[in-house]
Design an enzyme around this catalytic site. Structure first.
Site, PDB file in Angstrom:
ATOM      1  N   GLU B  53       0.853  -1.183   0.000  1.00  0.00           N
ATOM      2  CA  GLU B  53       0.000   0.000   0.000  1.00  0.00           C
ATOM      3  C   GLU B  53       0.891   1.236   0.000  1.00  0.00           C
ATOM      4  OE1 GLU B  53      -2.711  -0.269   3.306  1.00  0.00           O
ATOM      5  OE2 GLU B  53      -3.126  -2.368   2.839  1.00  0.00           O
ATOM      6  N   ASP B  64      -4.997   9.010  10.975  1.00  0.00           N
ATOM      7  CA  ASP B  64      -3.685   8.416  11.232  1.00  0.00           C
ATOM      8  C   ASP B  64      -3.073   8.902  12.531  1.00  0.00           C
ATOM      9  OD1 ASP B  64      -2.861   6.626   8.999  1.00  0.00           O
ATOM     10  OD2 ASP B  64      -3.407   8.391   7.819  1.00  0.00           O
TER      11      ASP B  64
END
Lengths: 393, 266
Positions: B53, B64
């Site tokens: 990814e 995040d």
């Protein structure tokens, strides 16, 4: 309904709920339940009572005689600065804390820039005995020390955010992360008409008490059903949304928002999103944003920490696009002068944010018979240091 | 999409051929250095990683944790952009065979143009995209046709809070695999997987979804990887890998060591 949110959470092409799946359950629950809760008699009674006895509403609609004489027109000030905690922010936090209780939430998080929304959130959490965590950019923590201390005294935990520019945008990022990490017990009290649907609509509804009062006060005090124009400052846009709300469909009423030009809309140091921005997605909303061509958000600047945001509520983006509202921008310099002018003409020291609306008076052509209402969204108490430094008292 | 078209996608090929211990690794493009992208992918494949990814850095990565926030910030300072990333990946299919996914927030893709994004992905050989803040209904309304046209899989997430009916809806709409968020958390802050998630993992496993699953968030070492693999076809490692890249600037060494540690005894 033309300027209100549609069933998909959009104002024209702006809005929506661009949330990661981690926030879906909470946003979905809010979306399904906010109207039902807000419209229940029990909620309304408690909300109205608190607005009256705790916030101190209705806030006066004050005819500013000397200011009116100077501009050769009629100017009314909607005195949101006289609310408990010194700004319009408490209208929304009272509403959301009641809603959070109905949803069974036991922990509150919030973001804050200048600290006004943080204080308003810490206040209602103290009122209800609910745990409160406020995220605040590390730069703002140092710029707004008195509000940080107030929040702490009210029992809130203030967490300085060190990412990015260390201001409001970064505090919002961190609050969203907190909610992702604590999806079960926590409600996120967003302070403006930004973020995913239903927040823009929900916050606008809580703030709409401002224009509801304006309407009835104006009629009672002047016999006029409608003002000529309403002027409000716009960062995220909650006080403007509240001041415009009940006049949106009265198309003859001119609606004017004043953004923060910072050092000028032609410089890199500005927060005038509608002037310099383009459409994009930030904080789960599709709206006008300050960004570069790669879609990276650029850092806003304004002397007023409360307007220091690179986006704007989707409702305002749509009012701008449709031409229903006009948006101006006032520079730091113009704003400081406008604040001093009001102080010495009327004996009212406005918040730096609200002084943007006052600076708008210099940019609008007004007729002697016009009825102008300025939403004086907050008190200048929190800005004394800036004023004293600048004017050298 | 017709079955045979589906088969052309490397993600489907992977899951058809391998049913367990699939290791997917995330890194932020442009970090630690602007031009590390191709070498990181090559080294990951060489050391046995099944899927990569590639993170598109964004100024405001709200889903995040601190490690990926920092890598994104550094990548942007280094000068990474979606334009440059596609430029770097232009010849990636000359040296790399494993499936590649682009992961990032919606706004940079929106500014690039969603159709143009899909077209570029097809051009350089990207198999899927994970855009966490592009919700399913917006995808369905506006963008699904572009993804189909360019045979790009839109990978969707589920979390411990996702209701059964929504999981079914996501399963029906998914192609490739489902990204199963292990806990209610932003990346890189997870506590030990086994402490909290057993029930959730078990519940999802019992649902017999049509799509394979990879478990992500909080997978950081051999133990958490192995445990996740008991309940899904494999797992995704992000923050722990990004952290290892900042610890040792020698990519060849640090990647070999990192992957070996994760995969030992599997």
């Amino acid at each position: 309904m033309k300027y209100q949110v549609d069933e998909n959470g959009y104002y024209g092409e702006f809005g929506g709920a661009w949330i990661p799946e981690m926030m879906y359950t909470n946003i979905d629950e809010l979306k399904r339940r906010y109207l039902e809760i807000m419209e229940s008699a029990e909620f309304k009674n408690e909300f109205d009572l608190l607005l009256k006895d705790y916030v101190g509403r209705p806030s006066p609609l004050y005819f500013a005689k000397r200011l009116s004489e100077h501009y050769n027109t009629n100017i009314f000030l909607k005195r949101e600065d006289l609310n408990h905690t010194g700004s319009h922010k408490l209208n929304n936090t009272i509403g959301q804390i009641l809603l959070a209780q109905k949803l069974g939430k036991t922990r509150i998080i919030a973001e804050t820039g200048a600290g006004q929304h943080g204080v308003a959130t810490a206040t209602v959490c103290a009122l209800k005995g609910i745990k409160c965590v406020v995220y605040m950019g590390a730069l703002d923590v140092s710029r707004q020390a008195p509000n940080v201390k107030k929040m702490k005294m009210l029992g809130a935990k203030v967490i300085p955010v060190h990412s990015g520019n260390k201001t409001l945008k970064d505090a919002t990022n961190e609050a969203m992360r907190d909610w992702i990490n604590n999806p079960v017990d926590t409600h996120y009290i967003i302070g403006s008409v930004v973020g995913p649907h239903p927040y823009p609509d929900m916050v606008a509804r809580f703030q709409s008490v401002i224009s509801a009062e304006m309407k009835s006060q104006l009629l009672a005090q002047t016999g006029f059903e409608l003002p000529t124009r309403i002027i409000a400052c716009v960062g995220g846009g909650s006080n403007a949304a509240g001041a415009f709300y009940h006049f949106l469909n009265d198309e003859q009423v001119e609606l004017i928002g004043v953004e923060a030009a910072g050092k000028g809309v032609d410089t890199n140091e500005t927060a005038a999103t509608l002037t310099v921005g383009t459409i994009g997605v930030l904080h789960a909303s599709k709206t006008m944003l300050m960004q570069n061509s790669d879609g990276q958000i650029t850092e806003p600047y304004s002397i007023s920490a409360g307007l220091d945001y690179p986006g704007i509520g989707p409702m305002h983006a749509n009012l701008h696009k449709t031409g229903r509202a006009k948006f101006l921008a006032a520079t730091d310099e113009e704003v400081l002068q406008a604040a001093l002018f009001l102080t010495q003409k009327e004996g009212i020291i406005p918040a730096l944010e609200s002084a943007h609306a006052l600076a708008g008076l210099e940019k609008i052509r007004m007729q002697p018979e016009d009825v102008n209402v300025i939403n004086l969204s907050g008190s200048g108490n929190k800005d004394m240091e800036t004023y004293l430094d600048y004017f050298g008292y | 999409m017709k079955k045979n078209e589906n088969m052309k996608n490397r993600i489907n090929k992977l899951f058809n051929n391998k049913k367990e211990n699939i290791l997917s690794v995330y890194f932020t493009a442009g970090f630690p250095n602007l031009n590390d992208t191709v070498e990181i992918i090559q080294q990951l494949e060489k050391n046995g990683v099944d899927l990569v990814e590639i993170g598109i850095p964004f100024s405001d990565p709200t889903a995040d944790g601190p490690i990926i926030q920092k890598s994104s910030e550094a990548a942007l300072i280094n000068g990474m952009s979606l334009n440059l990333l596609f430029e770097q990946l232009k010849t990636i299919r000359e040296s790399v065979n494993i499936p590649l996914i682009l992961m990032g927030y919606f706004n940079p893709v929106f500014q690039f143009g969603v159709e143009r994004f899909c077209q570029k992905c097809a051009e350089v050989g990207i198999d899927g995209a994970i855009l966490p803040d592009l919700p399913l209904h917006e995808f369905d309304n506006e963008y699904k046709s572009f993804f189909k046209e360019y045979n790009l899989h839109n990978i969707l997430l589920i979390t411990p809070q996702t209701s059964e009916s929504r999981i079914n809806q996501i399963d029906a709409a998914s192609e490739g695999f489902i990204y199963m968020v292990s806990s209610s958390s932003t990346t890189g802050t997870g506590k030990k997987v086994e402490d909290f998630q057993q029930d959730y993992f078990e519940r999802i496993k019992q649902m017999n979804m049509k799509n394979p699953r990879l478990i992500g968030f909080g997978i950081s070492d051999n133990a958490t990887f192995k445990n996740a693999c008991k309940y899904a076809e494999g797992a995704i490692i992000g923050s722990a890998f990004v952290k290892s890249l900042s610890a040792n600037p020698n990519l060849k060494e640090s990647i070999a060591q990192f992957v070996k540690n994760i995969q030992k005894n599997t």
